[in-house]
Scaffold this active site. Structure first.
Site, PDB file in Angstrom:
ATOM      1  N   HIS A  18      -7.388  -6.040   0.726  1.00  0.00           N
ATOM      2  CA  HIS A  18      -6.187  -5.236   0.990  1.00  0.00           C
ATOM      3  C   HIS A  18      -5.409  -5.744   2.207  1.00  0.00           C
ATOM      4  O   HIS A  18      -4.386  -5.182   2.557  1.00  0.00           O
ATOM      5  CB  HIS A  18      -6.648  -3.786   1.252  1.00  0.00           C
ATOM      6  CG  HIS A  18      -5.573  -2.741   1.134  1.00  0.00           C
ATOM      7  ND1 HIS A  18      -5.035  -2.342  -0.069  1.00  0.00           N
ATOM      8  CD2 HIS A  18      -4.932  -1.999   2.073  1.00  0.00           C
ATOM      9  CE1 HIS A  18      -4.133  -1.402   0.136  1.00  0.00           C
ATOM     10  NE2 HIS A  18      -4.036  -1.176   1.438  1.00  0.00           N
ATOM     11  N   SER A  72       0.837  -1.200   0.000  1.00  0.00           N
ATOM     12  CA  SER A  72       0.000   0.000   0.000  1.00  0.00           C
ATOM     13  C   SER A  72       0.879   1.259   0.000  1.00  0.00           C
ATOM     14  O   SER A  72       1.649   1.447  -0.939  1.00  0.00           O
ATOM     15  CB  SER A  72      -0.942  -0.062   1.214  1.00  0.00           C
ATOM     16  OG  SER A  72      -1.982   0.832   1.051  1.00  0.00           O
ATOM     17  N   ASP A 114     -10.143  -5.504  -3.352  1.00  0.00           N
ATOM     18  CA  ASP A 114      -9.504  -4.505  -2.486  1.00  0.00           C
ATOM     19  C   ASP A 114     -10.339  -3.223  -2.523  1.00  0.00           C
ATOM     20  O   ASP A 114     -10.490  -2.596  -3.582  1.00  0.00           O
ATOM     21  CB  ASP A 114      -8.083  -4.261  -3.027  1.00  0.00           C
ATOM     22  CG  ASP A 114      -7.266  -3.314  -2.182  1.00  0.00           C
ATOM     23  OD1 ASP A 114      -7.841  -2.364  -1.632  1.00  0.00           O
ATOM     24  OD2 ASP A 114      -6.043  -3.530  -2.103  1.00  0.00           O
TER      25      ASP A 114
END
Ligand SMILES: N[C@@H](CCC(=O)N[C@@H](CS)C(=O)NCC(=O)O)C(=O)O
Length: 287
Positions: free
Chosen positions: A265, A153, A234
């Protein structure tokens, strides 16, 4: 330069995970912690390749080590993993605890230039220069001539942008659900607006583009060794925070972006594909 100090150590996989701390110049003198997974076979006379793992928003040096599912495969491959923190801690900047997307836990792996943040928020220098120097000095058995980088991320953004900004420094880069085009997506726009003192009038400003992987990839002239995994379920992908297609759109050879059906995620996703990422890096680190 200050020496690293051991905080704790746990036996895991074929080695130890050890937490260290040291006062960081890049972070304005604040103490920063990091974890190092070191396979038992590593020594100063027989150093092992190194992989850095950069975690995402709200995380710290423990998140990837505890939940990433990377250590068994790293032990098997004889690769060390370094897990830095995601921001300075206790800088005392007004508002740094108010928003999970900015300040504490959200350093974005850049060097801040805005007055308010620039004394402490220099995670780029910490990761690229100061931490490797401190580790080399400590002589733990890490071979920085064989160095790769990965992350998740915000940390996926960090891993890819750091790799692309430093041709030749790393053997390979990979990312789980990275913020791949941060100069055009909400987390990145928020971070860059606050941390970076942009003087140019172009949109996005050039000061932002120096940290945008999709932009940096366009002028990366070396052979690329990049692997990216993103889950199709996600929520941050659906909200337009990640934009992995912008990496593919560059059309550069050596960049593989895989959409993984049904994954989200979370660290369930990361730990599923972590062994494949370790194997990918092992191939390049040992080539
Ligand atoms: N706090 C945020 C979510 C933050 C988040 O999902 N952080 C990701 C990185 S972007 C993470 O890895 N969290 C730690 C975890 O899942 O253990 C929210 O409430 O929406």
């Amino acid at each position: 330069m200050a020496s690293i100090e051991k905080v704790s150590s746990n036996r895991v996989s074929s080695g130890y995970l050890t937490k260290y701390k040291f006062p960081s110049k890049s972070l304005g003198g604040l103490s920063t912690q990091f974890n190092v997974f070191l396979p038992s076979a590593a020594s100063s006379s027989s150093p092992v390749p190194v992989l850095f793992y950069l975690a995402g928003l709200t995380c710290n040096e423990d998140t990837g080590a505890q939940k990433g599912g990377m250590l068994n495969k790293a032990g098997e491959e004889g690769i060390a993993i370094v897990f830095p923190d995601t921001s300075p801690r206790g800088a005392g900047v007004e508002g740094e605890e108010d928003d999970w997307q900015l300040g504490t836990g959200a350093g974005f792996y850049l060097n801040a230039t805005a007055d308010k943040w620039k004394k402490h928020y220099n995670m780029y220098d910490l990761v690229v220069e100061e931490l490797p120097s401190a580790l080399k000095k400590a002589d733990l058995g890490l071979d920085f001539s064989r160095w790769s980088i990965t992350g998740h991320s915000m940390g996926g953004h960090g891993a890819l942008s750091i790799y692309l900004k430093n041709p030749g420094l790393f053997k390979s880069a990979s990312a789980f659900s990275p913020a791949a085009n941060p100069s055009r997506t909400p987390w990145g726009i928020n971070a860059f607006t606050n941390y970076l003192d942009a003087k140019t009038r172009s949109s996005p400003p050039s000061e932002w583009l120096q940290y945008d992987s999709s932009h940096l990839l366009q002028s990366f002239s070396e052979e690329a060794h990049i692997l990216v995994d993103v889950g199709t379920e996600d929520d941050f992908l659906k909200k337009g925070q990640l934009e992995p297609k912008s990496l593919e759109a560059v059309g550069k050879e050596g960049v593989e972006v895989r959409m993984q059906d049904g994954f989200d995620h979370s660290y369930y996703f990361i730990s599923t594909f972590a062994p494949e990422h370790i194997a990918f890096h092992a191939k390049h680190l040992k080539a």
